[in-house]
Design an enzyme around this catalytic site. Structure first.
Site, PDB file in Angstrom:
ATOM      1  N   GLU A  34       0.872  -1.604   0.112  1.00 13.91           N
ATOM      2  CA  GLU A  34       0.140   0.197   0.249  1.00 13.91           C
ATOM      3  C   GLU A  34       1.308   1.243  -0.321  1.00 13.91           C
ATOM      4  O   GLU A  34       0.523   2.096  -0.661  1.00 13.91           O
ATOM      5  CB  GLU A  34      -0.861  -0.348   1.359  1.00 13.91           C
ATOM      6  CG  GLU A  34      -1.646  -1.156   1.344  1.00 13.91           C
ATOM      7  CD  GLU A  34      -1.549  -2.282   1.680  1.00 13.91           C
ATOM      8  OE1 GLU A  34      -1.899  -3.333   3.072  1.00 13.91           O
ATOM      9  OE2 GLU A  34      -0.032  -2.535   2.446  1.00 13.91           O
ATOM     10  N   ALA A  51      10.548 -36.915  -5.335  1.00 13.52           N
ATOM     11  CA  ALA A  51      11.266 -37.545  -6.619  1.00 13.52           C
ATOM     12  C   ALA A  51      11.119 -38.900  -6.519  1.00 13.52           C
ATOM     13  O   ALA A  51      11.854 -39.817  -6.297  1.00 13.52           O
ATOM     14  CB  ALA A  51      12.679 -36.863  -6.917  1.00 13.52           C
ATOM     15  N   ALA A 109      14.938 -44.102  -4.740  1.00 14.89           N
ATOM     16  CA  ALA A 109      16.245 -44.350  -5.155  1.00 14.89           C
ATOM     17  C   ALA A 109      16.568 -45.899  -5.461  1.00 14.89           C
ATOM     18  O   ALA A 109      15.747 -46.931  -4.611  1.00 14.89           O
ATOM     19  CB  ALA A 109      17.400 -44.440  -3.455  1.00 14.89           C
ATOM     20  N   TRP A 143      19.805 -38.781 -11.678  1.00 13.92           N
ATOM     21  CA  TRP A 143      19.077 -38.446 -11.508  1.00 13.92           C
ATOM     22  C   TRP A 143      17.518 -39.562 -11.939  1.00 13.92           C
ATOM     23  O   TRP A 143      17.260 -39.685 -12.770  1.00 13.92           O
ATOM     24  CB  TRP A 143      18.910 -37.441 -12.468  1.00 13.92           C
ATOM     25  CG  TRP A 143      19.824 -36.461 -11.732  1.00 13.92           C
ATOM     26  CD1 TRP A 143      21.265 -36.055 -12.711  1.00 13.92           C
ATOM     27  CD2 TRP A 143      20.032 -35.469 -10.286  1.00 13.92           C
ATOM     28  NE1 TRP A 143      22.193 -34.947 -11.721  1.00 13.92           N
ATOM     29  CE2 TRP A 143      21.044 -34.466 -10.849  1.00 13.92           C
ATOM     30  CE3 TRP A 143      19.565 -34.916  -9.574  1.00 13.92           C
ATOM     31  CZ2 TRP A 143      21.961 -34.035  -9.917  1.00 13.92           C
ATOM     32  CZ3 TRP A 143      19.364 -34.384  -8.694  1.00 13.92           C
ATOM     33  CH2 TRP A 143      20.618 -33.863  -8.861  1.00 13.92           C
ATOM     34  N   ARG A 195      12.234 -24.522  -3.587  1.00 13.04           N
ATOM     35  CA  ARG A 195      13.261 -23.924  -2.688  1.00 13.04           C
ATOM     36  C   ARG A 195      13.102 -22.840  -2.333  1.00 13.04           C
ATOM     37  O   ARG A 195      13.187 -22.219  -0.993  1.00 13.04           O
ATOM     38  CB  ARG A 195      14.497 -25.111  -2.973  1.00 13.04           C
ATOM     39  CG  ARG A 195      14.858 -26.077  -2.724  1.00 13.04           C
ATOM     40  CD  ARG A 195      16.683 -26.400  -2.972  1.00 13.04           C
ATOM     41  NE  ARG A 195      16.764 -27.784  -3.132  1.00 13.04           N
ATOM     42  CZ  ARG A 195      17.782 -29.285  -2.367  1.00 13.04           C
ATOM     43  NH1 ARG A 195      18.814 -27.594  -3.161  1.00 13.04           N
ATOM     44  NH2 ARG A 195      18.094 -29.174  -3.026  1.00 13.04           N
ATOM     45  N   THR A 223      20.449 -39.115   4.558  1.00 14.55           N
ATOM     46  CA  THR A 223      20.548 -38.085   3.880  1.00 14.55           C
ATOM     47  C   THR A 223      21.875 -37.254   3.505  1.00 14.55           C
ATOM     48  O   THR A 223      22.375 -37.250   2.170  1.00 14.55           O
ATOM     49  CB  THR A 223      19.545 -37.835   2.855  1.00 14.55           C
ATOM     50  OG1 THR A 223      18.302 -38.449   3.002  1.00 14.55           O
ATOM     51  CG2 THR A 223      19.489 -36.465   1.785  1.00 14.55           C
ATOM     52  N   ASP A 262      24.331 -38.425   0.197  1.00 14.24           N
ATOM     53  CA  ASP A 262      24.063 -37.713  -0.575  1.00 14.24           C
ATOM     54  C   ASP A 262      25.453 -36.671  -0.079  1.00 14.24           C
ATOM     55  O   ASP A 262      25.379 -35.851  -1.961  1.00 14.24           O
ATOM     56  CB  ASP A 262      23.279 -37.228  -0.833  1.00 14.24           C
ATOM     57  CG  ASP A 262      22.355 -38.233  -1.506  1.00 14.24           C
ATOM     58  OD1 ASP A 262      22.836 -39.240  -1.557  1.00 14.24           O
ATOM     59  OD2 ASP A 262      20.864 -38.103  -2.238  1.00 14.24           O
ATOM     60  N   ALA A 299      10.829 -38.502   5.576  1.00  9.57           N
ATOM     61  CA  ALA A 299       9.443 -38.435   5.113  1.00  9.57           C
ATOM     62  C   ALA A 299       8.278 -39.234   5.476  1.00  9.57           C
ATOM     63  O   ALA A 299       7.145 -39.079   5.661  1.00  9.57           O
ATOM     64  CB  ALA A 299       8.943 -38.692   3.177  1.00  9.57           C
TER      65      ALA A 299
END
Length: 332
Positions: A47, A149, A157, A165, A179, A191, A195, A257
């Protein structure tokens, strides 16, 4: 209001922990329409931006804004007072701000000054756009987004734990956009050990999120510096909420997860599915741990978006029940 929403989209990754708000000023005369959005923290709100740009043409104008103008002194003066001082005649608002310092007070101040106000125009679109902010203000915790993914047979995996990938470059770029929209990102220590991810934002504009590791960060890991968390997940969400984290992106692995999913703490699911099959039962599943024992206990949600990204597909889901009902029925 559509133009105000579009302006807010353009600053989605720069304003947190303030809400990303867009505003449009339509002068009463033939002066040009003015469009603006919230600046990064410490800068003017939407505003104030449009009033500065409009100058004297703000008098008698109609203002469209995606969130109720603030009515309290924070880093900047109250926007409701600025609108009153500028002499606008009407303010059209998409959503009332649930922040306890506002919560209708901005609209009341405008009405008391004789300004015509309208609430609810574009409310559904604004609520989706501001979902993380609204969730944080209502619950004191970040909106939790779980990103996975996977292959079409549900593996994240191969048996040897390799995963790069699964998806193509378009999906990976989209994940970096996710992200950039998140204030913090969480992964498990496993992880990090396997990784060694940096968890930074690449290929898109936006700030790198605060990094969180469930467990101990190994010496020399690229994720450092990061918050190390041990203990119940609700405590982590309370801690992050107190730090002003509006959205937490959970990226893995399968154990993490499962922890968030089983505790019914996930508010949004983002699944990137690749047209690939591992073709067996020895790959790493999306969730590592016990699932529903019977079909009567299966988790069900709503698909809110389907998008083709190169050869891959992005699926957006959300739970079928609100947070309060989910947490009451969460499994121990």
């Amino acid at each position: 209001m559509a133009e105000a929403l579009a302006a807010a989209t353009g600053v989605r990754t720069t304003t947190s922990p303030n809400p990303w708000v867009g505003a449009v000023l339509v002068p009463a005369d033939d002066s040009p329409v003015v469009i603006g959005a919230t600046s990064p923290p410490g800068g003017p709100h939407a505003e104030a931006t449009i009033l500065e740009l409009a100058g004297t043409s703000a008098r008698g104008a109609t203002v469209y804004v995606t969130l109720e103008p603030c009515s309290h002194h924070g880093r900047t003066p109250p926007c409701a007072d600025a609108l009153i001082a500028a002499g606008v005649s009407r303010v059209v608002v998409a959503l009332e701000d649930p922040d306890h310092r506002v919560a209708g007070a901005g609209l009341q101040r405008l009405r008391a000054a004789g300004i015509l106000t309208t609430l609810g125009v574009g409310a559904e679109e604004a609520a989706e756009q501001l979902a993380a902010y609204l969730h944080h203000r209502r619950h004191g915790r970040p909106l939790v987004v779980l990103k996975l993914a996977a292959t079409l047979d549900g593996r994240i995996a191969a048996p040897d734990r390799t995963s790069q990938w699964i998806t193509g470059p378009e999906a990976r770029l989209d994940a970096h956009r996710l992200r950039s929209e998140s204030d913090a990102i969480a992964v498990g220590a496993g992880t990090v050990r396997s990784d060694d991810p940096a968890l930074t934002v690449r290929g898109v504009s936006g700030r790198a999120p605060l990094r969180v590791v469930l467990g101990t960060v190994p010496v020399g890991a690229r994720v450092a510096p990061a918050i190390e968390h041990r203990g119940p997940l609700p405590g982590l969400l309370d801690h992050l909420g107190a730090k002003g984290v509006l959205q937490l992106l959970v990226e893995g692995g399968a154990g993490v997860a499962h922890q968030f999913h089983r505790a019914a703490l996930v508010d949004r699911y983002v699944l990137y599915l690749a047209p690939a099959l591992l073709g067996g039962d020895d790959g790493v599943p999306m969730f590592a741990g016990p699932g529903a024992a019977t079909m009567a206990d299966i988790w069900r949600g709503t698909i809110t978006g389907v998008e083709r990204l190169g050869a891959d597909v992005r699926l957006d889901l959300r739970p079928a029940f609100p947070l309060e009902e989910r947490t009451r029925s969460a499994l121990p």
